[in-house]
Design an enzyme around this catalytic site. Structure first.
Site, short mmCIF file in Angstrom:
data_model
loop_
_atom_site.label_atom_id
_atom_site.label_comp_id
_atom_site.label_asym_id
_atom_site.label_seq_id
_atom_site.Cartn_x
_atom_site.Cartn_y
_atom_site.Cartn_z
N GLY A 1 70.59 10.64 41.15
CA GLY A 1 70.30 12.03 41.46
C GLY A 1 71.48 12.98 41.33
O GLY A 1 71.57 13.95 42.08
N ASN B 1 72.04 15.14 39.04
CA ASN B 1 71.53 16.48 38.68
C ASN B 1 70.82 17.11 39.87
O ASN B 1 70.90 18.34 40.07
CB ASN B 1 70.58 16.37 37.48
CG ASN B 1 71.34 16.37 36.16
OD1 ASN B 1 71.85 17.40 35.72
ND2 ASN B 1 71.43 15.23 35.53
N ARG C 1 48.62 4.97 36.33
CA ARG C 1 49.49 6.14 36.41
C ARG C 1 48.80 7.26 37.20
O ARG C 1 49.44 7.97 37.97
CB ARG C 1 49.84 6.66 35.02
CG ARG C 1 50.80 5.77 34.26
CD ARG C 1 51.15 6.39 32.89
NE ARG C 1 51.96 5.47 32.11
CZ ARG C 1 53.29 5.36 32.24
NH1 ARG C 1 53.91 6.11 33.14
NH2 ARG C 1 53.97 4.48 31.54
N MET D 1 62.45 8.89 35.62
CA MET D 1 62.27 8.02 34.46
C MET D 1 60.83 7.55 34.25
O MET D 1 60.58 6.54 33.61
CB MET D 1 63.20 6.80 34.58
CG MET D 1 64.68 7.18 34.71
SD MET D 1 65.24 8.33 33.43
CE MET D 1 65.50 7.22 32.08
N ARG D 2 59.86 8.22 34.84
CA ARG D 2 58.47 7.85 34.62
C ARG D 2 57.82 8.83 33.66
O ARG D 2 58.03 10.06 33.78
CB ARG D 2 57.67 7.84 35.94
CG ARG D 2 58.24 6.93 37.01
CD ARG D 2 58.31 5.49 36.59
NE ARG D 2 56.99 4.91 36.32
CZ ARG D 2 56.84 3.73 35.74
NH1 ARG D 2 57.89 3.06 35.31
NH2 ARG D 2 55.64 3.22 35.54
N LEU E 1 54.83 11.01 32.57
CA LEU E 1 53.73 11.63 33.32
C LEU E 1 52.52 11.81 32.41
O LEU E 1 52.65 12.02 31.21
CB LEU E 1 54.19 12.98 33.86
CG LEU E 1 55.34 12.90 34.89
CD1 LEU E 1 55.97 14.27 35.08
CD2 LEU E 1 54.85 12.32 36.22
N HIS F 1 67.26 16.67 29.45
CA HIS F 1 67.29 15.54 28.52
C HIS F 1 68.69 15.47 27.90
O HIS F 1 69.21 16.51 27.44
CB HIS F 1 66.23 15.73 27.43
CG HIS F 1 66.20 14.64 26.42
ND1 HIS F 1 65.63 13.41 26.67
CD2 HIS F 1 66.70 14.58 25.16
CE1 HIS F 1 65.76 12.64 25.60
NE2 HIS F 1 66.41 13.33 24.66
N GLU G 1 53.72 16.57 25.09
CA GLU G 1 54.47 15.78 24.11
C GLU G 1 55.89 15.54 24.66
O GLU G 1 56.59 16.49 25.02
CB GLU G 1 54.54 16.53 22.78
CG GLU G 1 55.08 15.66 21.64
CD GLU G 1 55.14 16.41 20.31
OE1 GLU G 1 54.49 17.48 20.21
OE2 GLU G 1 55.86 15.96 19.41
N GLU H 1 75.72 18.76 32.18
CA GLU H 1 74.35 18.82 32.70
C GLU H 1 74.34 19.53 34.05
O GLU H 1 73.46 20.34 34.34
CB GLU H 1 73.79 17.40 32.86
CG GLU H 1 73.66 16.64 31.55
CD GLU H 1 73.09 15.25 31.76
OE1 GLU H 1 72.32 15.06 32.70
OE2 GLU H 1 73.40 14.37 30.95
C1 GRF Z 1 71.17 11.89 32.95
O1 GRF Z 1 71.76 11.53 31.72
C2 GRF Z 1 70.07 12.88 32.68
O2 GRF Z 1 70.30 13.65 31.53
C3 GRF Z 1 68.87 12.01 32.47
O3 GRF Z 1 69.02 10.96 33.42
C4 GRF Z 1 70.44 10.68 33.56
C5 GRF Z 1 70.78 10.45 35.01
O4 GRF Z 1 70.55 11.65 35.69
N1 GRF Z 1 67.64 12.75 32.69
P1 GRF Z 1 70.91 11.77 37.28
O5 GRF Z 1 72.38 11.44 37.42
O6 GRF Z 1 70.05 10.76 38.01
O7 GRF Z 1 70.61 13.19 37.63
#
Ligand code: GRF
Length: 200
Positions: free
Chosen positions: A14, A16, A68, A93-94, A96, A112, A146, A177
């Protein structure tokens, strides 16, 4: 003006989410965090969110197997209870379903780690190196059905350096980021969809 309520979806550390939450702590921000939701109860980001005093929830996708829709219905409850108006996917990472995305179309963002439309999907750093890119970067975009291809809301760019590995590239990109996503959310939450460009 009332601050827009933002739910942040995570799967792991987490970083970000933290960058977004820290920026929303500023009084002049047009939005506030109403929930940090993880698809894994053990996600490290939940611990960090709790330390910040943020509302957290976890819906373990593994409890729903391949269903899902059932997993997303379980996520919909804490999201509705939190009053979320905007969803920020942050290391979520899922994949949707189109149905869930349609319910949030125009109100769901993702970050991304590539200069989209280059390198949608996984392993972006290795693919950028393999392609011999001189620059690399990250993109914040609106989520559409998409994968990794919705309207671009911001991009940040870094130079690829001699000897870079996927790990060194990812490590140099992550702070960008953490600059880009908060800058985009500030604009987006105030109704401004002009794309943000950060040239690192
Ligand atoms: C990062 O590279 C982000 O761009 C991608 O997942 C990775 C980990 O993000 N979506 P975070 O550190 O869990 O926010």
């Amino acid at each position: 003006m009332r601050r827009r309520r933002v739910a942040i979806l995570i799967s792991g550390g987490g970083s970000n989410m933290l960058a977004l939450a820290r920026d929303m702590a500023a009084a002049d921000h047009p939005a506030e965090v109403c929930l940090v939701l993880a698809n894994r109860p053990e996600a490290g980001g939940l611990v960090r969110a709790r330390e910040l005093g943020l509302p957290v929830a976890a819906v373990d996708h593994r409890a729903f197997g391949a269903d899902r829709a059932a997993f997303e219905a379980a996520m919909a409850r804490p999201l509705a209870e939190s009053g979320a108006e905007i969803l920020c996917l942050a290391g979520f990472m899922r994949v949707l379903t189109p149905r869930f995305i349609a319910a949030w179309e125009g109100r769901m963002l993702n970050i991304h780690p590539s200069i989209l439309p280059l390198f949608p999907g996984l392993d972006t750093h290795a693919r950028a190196l393999a392609a011999g890119m001189a620059v690399h970067g990250c993109t914040v975009h609106e989520v559409t059905a998409e994968l990794d291809s919705g309207p671009i809301l911001g991009q940040a760019v870094i130079a690829v350096e001699a000897g870079d590995t996927p790990a060194s590239l990812a490590a140099r990109l992550l702070p960008m980021e953490h600059r880009l996503y908060p800058a985009v959310l500030r604009r987006f939450a105030s109704g401004d969809r002009r794309p943000v460009a950060i040239l690192g």
